[in-house]
Write an enzyme that holds these catalytic residues in place. Structure first.
Site, PDB file in Angstrom:
ATOM      1  N   ASP B 140       0.787  -1.173  -0.071  1.00 55.46           N
ATOM      2  CA  ASP B 140       0.054  -0.041   0.078  1.00 55.46           C
ATOM      3  C   ASP B 140       0.871   1.199  -0.122  1.00 55.46           C
ATOM      4  O   ASP B 140       1.632   1.410   0.934  1.00 55.46           O
ATOM      5  CB  ASP B 140      -0.752  -0.047   1.388  1.00 55.46           C
ATOM      6  CG  ASP B 140      -2.056   0.755   1.181  1.00 55.46           C
ATOM      7  OD1 ASP B 140      -2.528   1.350  -0.119  1.00 55.46           O
ATOM      8  OD2 ASP B 140      -2.775   1.137   2.128  1.00 55.46           O
ATOM      9  N   HIS B 147      -3.860  14.089   1.237  1.00 58.26           N
ATOM     10  CA  HIS B 147      -4.139  13.023   2.409  1.00 58.26           C
ATOM     11  C   HIS B 147      -3.050  13.268   3.451  1.00 58.26           C
ATOM     12  O   HIS B 147      -3.186  13.172   4.730  1.00 58.26           O
ATOM     13  CB  HIS B 147      -4.312  11.957   1.755  1.00 58.26           C
ATOM     14  CG  HIS B 147      -4.333  10.622   2.861  1.00 58.26           C
ATOM     15  ND1 HIS B 147      -5.379  10.545   3.790  1.00 58.26           N
ATOM     16  CD2 HIS B 147      -3.733   9.837   3.181  1.00 58.26           C
ATOM     17  CE1 HIS B 147      -5.354   9.427   4.263  1.00 58.26           C
ATOM     18  NE2 HIS B 147      -4.204   8.683   4.182  1.00 58.26           N
ATOM     19  N   GLU B 212     -10.775   3.915   3.132  1.00 55.88           N
ATOM     20  CA  GLU B 212      -9.869   5.021   2.446  1.00 55.88           C
ATOM     21  C   GLU B 212     -10.156   4.544   1.051  1.00 55.88           C
ATOM     22  O   GLU B 212     -10.127   3.504   0.379  1.00 55.88           O
ATOM     23  CB  GLU B 212      -8.529   4.435   2.853  1.00 55.88           C
ATOM     24  CG  GLU B 212      -7.995   4.927   4.040  1.00 55.88           C
ATOM     25  CD  GLU B 212      -6.729   4.997   4.452  1.00 55.88           C
ATOM     26  OE1 GLU B 212      -5.836   4.160   3.781  1.00 55.88           O
ATOM     27  OE2 GLU B 212      -6.149   5.627   5.406  1.00 55.88           O
ATOM     28  N   GLU B 214      -9.038   4.415  -2.574  1.00 56.61           N
ATOM     29  CA  GLU B 214      -7.726   4.013  -3.053  1.00 56.61           C
ATOM     30  C   GLU B 214      -8.150   3.595  -4.566  1.00 56.61           C
ATOM     31  O   GLU B 214      -9.264   2.933  -4.796  1.00 56.61           O
ATOM     32  CB  GLU B 214      -6.778   3.261  -2.373  1.00 56.61           C
ATOM     33  CG  GLU B 214      -6.676   3.821  -1.134  1.00 56.61           C
ATOM     34  CD  GLU B 214      -5.275   2.838  -0.410  1.00 56.61           C
ATOM     35  OE1 GLU B 214      -4.722   2.419  -1.120  1.00 56.61           O
ATOM     36  OE2 GLU B 214      -5.255   2.998   0.945  1.00 56.61           O
ATOM     37  N   ASP B 246      -9.303   0.482   1.628  1.00 53.59           N
ATOM     38  CA  ASP B 246      -8.361  -0.013   2.494  1.00 53.59           C
ATOM     39  C   ASP B 246      -9.137   0.516   3.927  1.00 53.59           C
ATOM     40  O   ASP B 246      -8.535   1.603   4.651  1.00 53.59           O
ATOM     41  CB  ASP B 246      -6.877   0.974   2.648  1.00 53.59           C
ATOM     42  CG  ASP B 246      -6.112   0.584   3.515  1.00 53.59           C
ATOM     43  OD1 ASP B 246      -5.999  -0.359   4.128  1.00 53.59           O
ATOM     44  OD2 ASP B 246      -5.264   1.522   3.740  1.00 53.59           O
ATOM     45  N   ARG B 250      -9.049   3.371  13.188  1.00 48.98           N
ATOM     46  CA  ARG B 250      -8.079   4.562  13.382  1.00 48.98           C
ATOM     47  C   ARG B 250      -7.532   4.544  14.709  1.00 48.98           C
ATOM     48  O   ARG B 250      -6.385   4.843  15.005  1.00 48.98           O
ATOM     49  CB  ARG B 250      -8.771   6.059  12.871  1.00 48.98           C
ATOM     50  CG  ARG B 250      -9.174   6.122  11.627  1.00 48.98           C
ATOM     51  CD  ARG B 250      -7.977   6.237  10.533  1.00 48.98           C
ATOM     52  NE  ARG B 250      -8.420   6.293   9.443  1.00 48.98           N
ATOM     53  CZ  ARG B 250      -7.561   6.293   8.078  1.00 48.98           C
ATOM     54  NH1 ARG B 250      -6.293   5.742   8.361  1.00 48.98           N
ATOM     55  NH2 ARG B 250      -7.956   6.581   7.088  1.00 48.98           N
ATOM     56  N   GLN B 253      -5.278   1.639  14.976  1.00 51.25           N
ATOM     57  CA  GLN B 253      -4.058   2.088  14.235  1.00 51.25           C
ATOM     58  C   GLN B 253      -2.989   3.209  14.599  1.00 51.25           C
ATOM     59  O   GLN B 253      -1.794   2.973  14.892  1.00 51.25           O
ATOM     60  CB  GLN B 253      -4.326   2.342  12.790  1.00 51.25           C
ATOM     61  CG  GLN B 253      -3.134   3.074  11.686  1.00 51.25           C
ATOM     62  CD  GLN B 253      -3.793   3.886  10.558  1.00 51.25           C
ATOM     63  OE1 GLN B 253      -4.934   3.937  10.310  1.00 51.25           O
ATOM     64  NE2 GLN B 253      -2.990   4.493   9.976  1.00 51.25           N
ATOM     65  N   LYS B 266      -5.216  -2.192   9.916  1.00 49.29           N
ATOM     66  CA  LYS B 266      -5.630  -2.270   8.422  1.00 49.29           C
ATOM     67  C   LYS B 266      -5.805  -3.616   8.000  1.00 49.29           C
ATOM     68  O   LYS B 266      -6.547  -3.879   6.942  1.00 49.29           O
ATOM     69  CB  LYS B 266      -4.402  -1.847   7.866  1.00 49.29           C
ATOM     70  CG  LYS B 266      -3.883  -0.083   7.834  1.00 49.29           C
ATOM     71  CD  LYS B 266      -4.771   0.656   7.363  1.00 49.29           C
ATOM     72  CE  LYS B 266      -4.137   1.887   7.163  1.00 49.29           C
ATOM     73  NZ  LYS B 266      -4.797   3.177   6.140  1.00 49.29           N
ATOM     74  N   THR B 270      -9.486  -5.618   3.436  1.00 47.95           N
ATOM     75  CA  THR B 270      -9.272  -4.737   2.438  1.00 47.95           C
ATOM     76  C   THR B 270     -10.261  -5.078   0.997  1.00 47.95           C
ATOM     77  O   THR B 270      -9.900  -6.550   0.657  1.00 47.95           O
ATOM     78  CB  THR B 270      -7.842  -4.677   1.861  1.00 47.95           C
ATOM     79  OG1 THR B 270      -7.020  -4.608   3.070  1.00 47.95           O
ATOM     80  CG2 THR B 270      -7.317  -3.786   0.796  1.00 47.95           C
ATOM     81  N   GLU B 387     -10.438  12.739   7.673  1.00 54.72           N
ATOM     82  CA  GLU B 387     -10.146  13.979   7.257  1.00 54.72           C
ATOM     83  C   GLU B 387     -11.525  14.705   6.974  1.00 54.72           C
ATOM     84  O   GLU B 387     -11.533  15.868   7.250  1.00 54.72           O
ATOM     85  CB  GLU B 387      -9.586  13.715   5.513  1.00 54.72           C
ATOM     86  CG  GLU B 387      -8.186  13.231   5.553  1.00 54.72           C
ATOM     87  CD  GLU B 387      -7.811  12.828   4.189  1.00 54.72           C
ATOM     88  OE1 GLU B 387      -7.476  14.090   3.535  1.00 54.72           O
ATOM     89  OE2 GLU B 387      -7.504  11.897   3.852  1.00 54.72           O
TER      90      GLU B 387
END
Lengths: 442, 442
Positions: B140, B147, B212, B214, B246, B250, B253, B266, B270, B387
């Site tokens: 990844d 970001h 996420e 991606e 992904d 949080r 993490q 994570k 996925t 975000e």
């Protein structure tokens, strides 16, 4: 891991007389697994079991049928060019196979099956090995508090130990494709590094090449995605252990690793020993997990139980040898630069496995877990040259040649060795894990 | 990527009339690959190609022989239950297959081969998909500067952007075993988190669950261990792209990731889209790489060339939809919470691939590379809820239901969509990548 497992009988001897050598790695009490083929041919790789200086060819054992029942089934699975399928069968299968072979290999054993087994032996000097599993996933832990403190001191002097270290077995995902078997040499990697005091990085060959003394843990039965493996069941998901060298390009690693961790600094090569010693064979060498003084963080409930505290540790003695071109030219043995034990590791193998699955991550049979660098409490027990040389500031003087090393140079070979011994138990070993640094390619 | 590739002809239409819908994802100019089987059976998965609302069954195409030469060879490789072997054949093979199918699918095409192909079509509503490759390795990246700055601000307010960000495409290794196909729901993970202001962590269900946005990049031809792929050759090693979510815990993490990066935060799940759009199909939507003003760090020589600067970017339009249980109950579409483009990514796909190999790491066919979260320059273009909600402090209000979300709740589904459009080119799409959060299990 039954307490009356007769393969633990230290007095047992084999008619394969090389297995009875007092300092050998592969007595009848060990019987570890590897994947091999004969040198120079293009025959298929297949599983094998070590006894003394011989390999038992599991493809021939399965074909000739000198075992029965589950032991025969296990030999069939073990005959494939990787051990994943044998590992997936769970501990009973490998146990049946080891017990079956033990009975046939014992001094005094006779009968037709013993004669057949005699025809399944090949001298180890006549074979080559490959990585013992298809590595579907490789995870590297970070579980030596001594390593974490001494490397942390070099990177973050204000806070050597990250606040989470004593609360969970830290880990990150490694690169599966670049796992190689002992004896595979590799080129010094190219990459970016930030020179001391510079504001812009430079591209070039790694200038701070290091090894990391680790053990490899192989997952036996896996778990489904979304299913945790509780601590009490974790050992049943472990197949066995080997040696692992997590080669590290420290200059590349330190520049790249904020904020997401090591990547290119680690993924150019990871070496594993060919031989996988089963958890059954390791049972006589279990010791208590590291004691945490009152006042230190104690593990949360899901990472703690009495059995893990009582026997979660394993006393695997470990050495690292550094062999330069000059050692080879002079016929000298590698200079020993480290001697320690896996018993000092802060987290146990069971805690590592349980932590890996706590969020639901699925482990697969044959998955490779590195323990992280194994450094003991004393400075000379450090499992990486960056620690032994204090970040390169205090070069080592090598026995035999008197050469100095702050980091690894081209032509240097690193040789990991491991073995177990305990009162009333045989000495068993892991063989070696060797690799040599070739010059950078560009 | 020939400039006269006739599959880029925007006026081409197909006799599969659903392929001619103006806003469809799968016109004749796209022809992406997936792995599928019919719902409800236990037949083998096999490769397929999308055209309109149909799937072309590559196993039948190969069996019935309606293509010739390299196109037929490619169909044979694509008929397997994973696309790795097709990817390993290099760009010419998939190109021949797409061109062969294009010719047979065009409006007005006729002859025996067209009749045979007609019998290889299955409606997409009748099939289920699986992950399109055997994921041997998943990496990844972290290549959106927007970001990196906005998440960095939440974790390290003093230095939001790490000093290496503008010098190299940062990446870390992800977990291959827990990659799932779109439509696979997952349980909210358990794990450790450090509550705000606390000195000891707690064990519990993730309280800050995130997605996420991606893109997935699939490696075509690999490289040998120790061999770099120069930037000028990097595109030839890319097979195609898909969508990737992904999912990120949080709280877990942020507690675990010092010093070695994300792990359990994570690796519980996925998600990838079933469809892989080839680099050939993406050629009309190439744009210049992000401009770096003079004074900003410029890439080192091995990461820079004129072709990459001129056309290294790809304008893939992307949206994220959040669908709550209330949306479903009321029959409302998901609330769109983000709209951006992949063109804003700071590093190009070629730079990512070259950086991955610069130290000699070997890539394997079918390896999965995530681009990292794709956030555009404006706050409402952010590709993660952490975000959009500014670390949970400013909950979003969802269109349709008016519900608020600081992080994801049980029953929330996240739907990624992507498509390309450009003057003089057709509109092509990626389908969707969907997953739903189920309650924690314990």
């Amino acid at each position: 891991m039954s307490p009356i497992d007769h393969t633990h009988d230290a007095t047992a001897r084999s008619w394969v007389t090389s297995a009875n050598a007092p300092d050998g790695d592969f007595p009848i009490q060990n019987l570890p697994f590897a994947v091999f083929r004969h040198h120079g041919g293009d025959e298929a790789f297949r599983g094998g079991v070590a006894i003394g200086d011989q390999v038992i060819d599991l493809a021939r054992v399965a074909e000739l049928g000198c075992l029965e029942g589950l032991a025969h089934e296990a030999a069939l699975a073990g005959a494939r060019p990787y051990l994943n399928d044998l590992m997936a069968m769970g501990p009973q299968a490998a146990r049946a196979l080891r017990h079956g072979l033990f009975a046939l290999l014992k001094e005094g054993a006779d009968g037709p099956a013993v004669d057949v087994l005699r025809g399944c032996l090949t001298p180890q000097v006549a074979v080559q090995y490959t990585v013992p599993v298809q590595v579907h996933n490789y995870t590297d832990f970070y579980t030596s508090i001594h390593h974490a403190r001494s490397v942390g001191r070099l990177i973050r002097p204000d806070q050597p130990l990250s606040p989470n270290f004593q609360w969970l077995p830290i880990a990150y995902h490694g690169r599966a494709s670049s796992v190689v078997v002992s004896g595979t040499d590799f080129h010094r990697p190219m990459g970016q590094a930030l020179p001391q005091g510079a504001s812009a990085p430079v591209y070039g060959a790694c200038a701070r090449l290091d090894f990391e003394l680790e053990m490899a843990i192989y997952v036996g039965q896996g778990n489904a995605l979304g299913e945790q493996v509780p601590l009490a069941e974790a050992e049943e998901h472990l197949f066995g252990m080997g040696l692992l060298n997590d080669w590290s390009a420290r200059d590349h690693q330190f520049w790249e690793m904020a904020p997401l961790g090591p990547f290119l600094g680690k993924n150019f090569c990871t070496s594993v020993s060919p031989w996988v010693v089963t958890m059954d064979a390791l049972a006589p060498y279990r010791v208590a997990a590291v004691h945490r003084p009152a006042g230190d963080p104690q593990p949360l409930a899901y990472l703690a139980d009495a059995a893990n505290q009582r026997a979660g540790g394993i006393d695997v003695r470990l050495t690292v040898g550094l062999e330069t071109a000059l050692h080879r030219a002079r016929g000298l043995p590698p200079a020993e630069i480290t001697r320690t034990s896996f018993r000092h590791q802060y987290w146990t193998v069971a805690q590592m496995l349980t932590q890996h699955t706590v969020g639901g991550c699925n482990l697969q049979s044959g998955d490779l877990l590195g323990t992280g660098t194994i450094s003991g409490p004393a400075p000379e027990e450090a499992g990486a040259i960056v620690e032994l040389s204090v970040g390169g500031s205090q070069p080592l003087t090598l026995a035999g040649t008197g050469e100095q090393r702050a980091f690894l140079e081209d032509g240097d070979a690193v040789v990991l060795r491991g073995w177990c011994e305990a009162p009333g138990a045989a000495r068993i070993g892991f063989g070696e894990c060797r690799g040599m640094v070739l010059p950078a390619k560009s």
